[in-house]
Design an enzyme around this catalytic site. Structure first.
Site, PDB file in Angstrom:
ATOM      1  N   LYS A 250       0.775  -0.777   0.336  1.00 55.66           N
ATOM      2  CA  LYS A 250      -0.144  -0.176   0.419  1.00 55.66           C
ATOM      3  C   LYS A 250       1.149   1.865  -0.030  1.00 55.66           C
ATOM      4  O   LYS A 250       0.466   2.034  -0.430  1.00 55.66           O
ATOM      5  CB  LYS A 250      -0.951   0.127   1.282  1.00 55.66           C
ATOM      6  CG  LYS A 250      -2.047  -0.885   1.029  1.00 55.66           C
ATOM      7  CD  LYS A 250      -3.253  -0.300   1.648  1.00 55.66           C
ATOM      8  CE  LYS A 250      -2.760  -0.185   3.890  1.00 55.66           C
ATOM      9  NZ  LYS A 250      -3.729  -0.481   4.721  1.00 55.66           N
TER      10      LYS A 250
ATOM     11  N   TYR B 284       1.418   3.408   7.407  1.00 53.11           N
ATOM     12  CA  TYR B 284       3.108   3.103   7.282  1.00 53.11           C
ATOM     13  C   TYR B 284       4.326   4.181   7.502  1.00 53.11           C
ATOM     14  O   TYR B 284       5.134   3.765   8.034  1.00 53.11           O
ATOM     15  CB  TYR B 284       3.022   2.346   5.772  1.00 53.11           C
ATOM     16  CG  TYR B 284       2.496   1.314   5.461  1.00 53.11           C
ATOM     17  CD1 TYR B 284       1.383   0.314   6.563  1.00 53.11           C
ATOM     18  CD2 TYR B 284       2.222   1.114   4.012  1.00 53.11           C
ATOM     19  CE1 TYR B 284       0.900  -0.295   6.006  1.00 53.11           C
ATOM     20  CE2 TYR B 284       1.618  -0.252   3.690  1.00 53.11           C
ATOM     21  CZ  TYR B 284       0.718  -1.093   4.400  1.00 53.11           C
ATOM     22  OH  TYR B 284       0.382  -2.242   4.150  1.00 53.11           O
TER      23      TYR B 284
END
Length: 375
Positions: free
Chosen positions: A132, A167
């Site tokens: 992602k 992230y």
């Protein structure tokens, strides 16, 4: 003169019951494990399931890492032992902002507990994120309509996409500790492994779908679009991810670097569908673009069918809604993106791990059968 004994390697696997947590546990206890012999501690929010190879853990710690006080009380006394953290934990929400809050809190709580003592032995943290990084928040209903993904094959030094991402938040937390410890970032693609305790459990989602179709005599129709049926993808075998994380944790050159982690080959979903048909004994149905099919709608009332399959075969008790992710699967396979990563950086840094995807799928199904999760 007697040589100084090397520091005893003590691993803390946070998220030990997920697909990669299980694979890291297994890999660290192999006699050939880099940096070994390892003492292995595993953290999970719940007690270990019966299928887990608990004899491989030197200590299991039941802990909700969202709870700061509990995390400090349980982990701080171990800070003089633990040398390596393998972070494969995740909390999931549709909202990326909520994901940022939950996952940042967990990582911060654990790192704070393990580094607050002057006797802390922690030297390396491996952080698992994913691809992602290159596509954006595909599961956030608000943001997923605005995605501008990077070109594939994805490379590690692409700039961050202009979207909120947990992230990024976790990477930034680790970077803030870089004066006192080293870290490595690992970006797998879709993961294949064996567990009932993983979010985004694509292997079990596909297996349950195939087995329900077989049990009820439904056609095993492809759940994505023509683009994903025909274009290249890659996946990440949990054993390769484990091998890369262990390698990075003991390799000086890999310190403070990010690495893609995939099997190193590519496939089309047409190829995968044929393998799934063979392994589950269902008839191959060619993709028909004219035939609209919504797997989320199709499977929403099939929980009782799965209950019967579990009962009839004496399987480990699972609930369909707890082990499958039909919504994310549907979203992924309807993207018009070639989800392929470059593994060149890993190879250039010295990691040569790989897996043959079309062979590894039957191997993992066999493992899930041995664990009495699948019939």
């Amino acid at each position: 003169m007697e040589q100084a004994k090397p520091r005893q390697a003590v691993a803390l696997i946070v998220g030990v019951t997920g697909m990669v947590g299980v694979a890291i546990t297994d890999a660290l206890k192999q006699p050939t494990a880099l940096g070994g012999p390892w003492t292995v501690y595993g953290v999970s929010r719940r007690s270990l399931p019966t299928w887990f190879p608990s004899s491989l853990l030197d200590k299991h710690i039941m802990l909700d890492t969202l709870n700061q006080q509990q995390t400090l009380e349980i982990l701080a006394p171990l800070s003089s032992q633990i040398t390596h953290v393998f972070w494969v934990a995740i909390q999931v929400s549709e909202s990326e902002q909520v994901c940022i809050s939950l996952n940042s809190t967990m990582l911060s709580n654990v790192l704070n507990a393990l580094t607050s003592s002057p006797n802390s032995k922690l030297i390396h943290v491996t952080l698992q994120t994913g691809t992602k990084q290159y596509v954006g928040p595909v599961f956030d209903p608000t943001l997923s309509t605005q995605l501008i993904p990077h070109d594939s094959p994805f490379i590690e030094d692409y700039p961050r996409l202009p979207f909120p991402s947990f992230y990024h938040a976790l990477e930034d937390i680790l970077a803030s500790y870089s004066k006192s410890l080293a870290y490595s970032i690992h970006r797998p693609s879709m993961i294949i492994g064996a567990s009932t305790r993983s979010y985004f459990n694509i292997p079990l989602t596909l297996a349950v779908y195939a087995l329900v179709c077989k049990h009820q005599n439904y056609p095993f129709r492809y759940v994505g679009n023509k683009y994903s049926w025909e274009h290249f993808w890659d996946v990440s075998d949990a054993r390769v991810i484990a091998e890369q994380q262990i390698w990075a944790s003991v390799t000086d050159k890999a310190k403070n670097e990010a690495f893609n982690c995939t099997n190193g080959d590519v496939f089309t979903w047409k190829m995968i569908w044929k393998v799934l048909c063979d392994v589950f004994g269902v008839e191959f149905v060619p993709f028909d673009e004219k035939e609209k099919f919504d797997v989320v709608e199709f499977m929403k009332d099939k929980g009782e069918v799965w209950d019967r399959i579990v009962e009839e075969n004496g399987l480990y008790k699972t609930k369909m809604e707890e082990i499958t992710c039909f919504g994310p699967l549907d979203s992924l396979l309807k993207l018009e993106i070639q989800l392929v990563c470059s593994m060149n950086k890993s190879r250039e840094f010295g990691f040569q791990g790989y897996a043959n995807t079309l062979k590894s799928i039957p191997e993992w199904v066999h493992r899930l059968r041995q664990m009495k999760i699948l019939p």
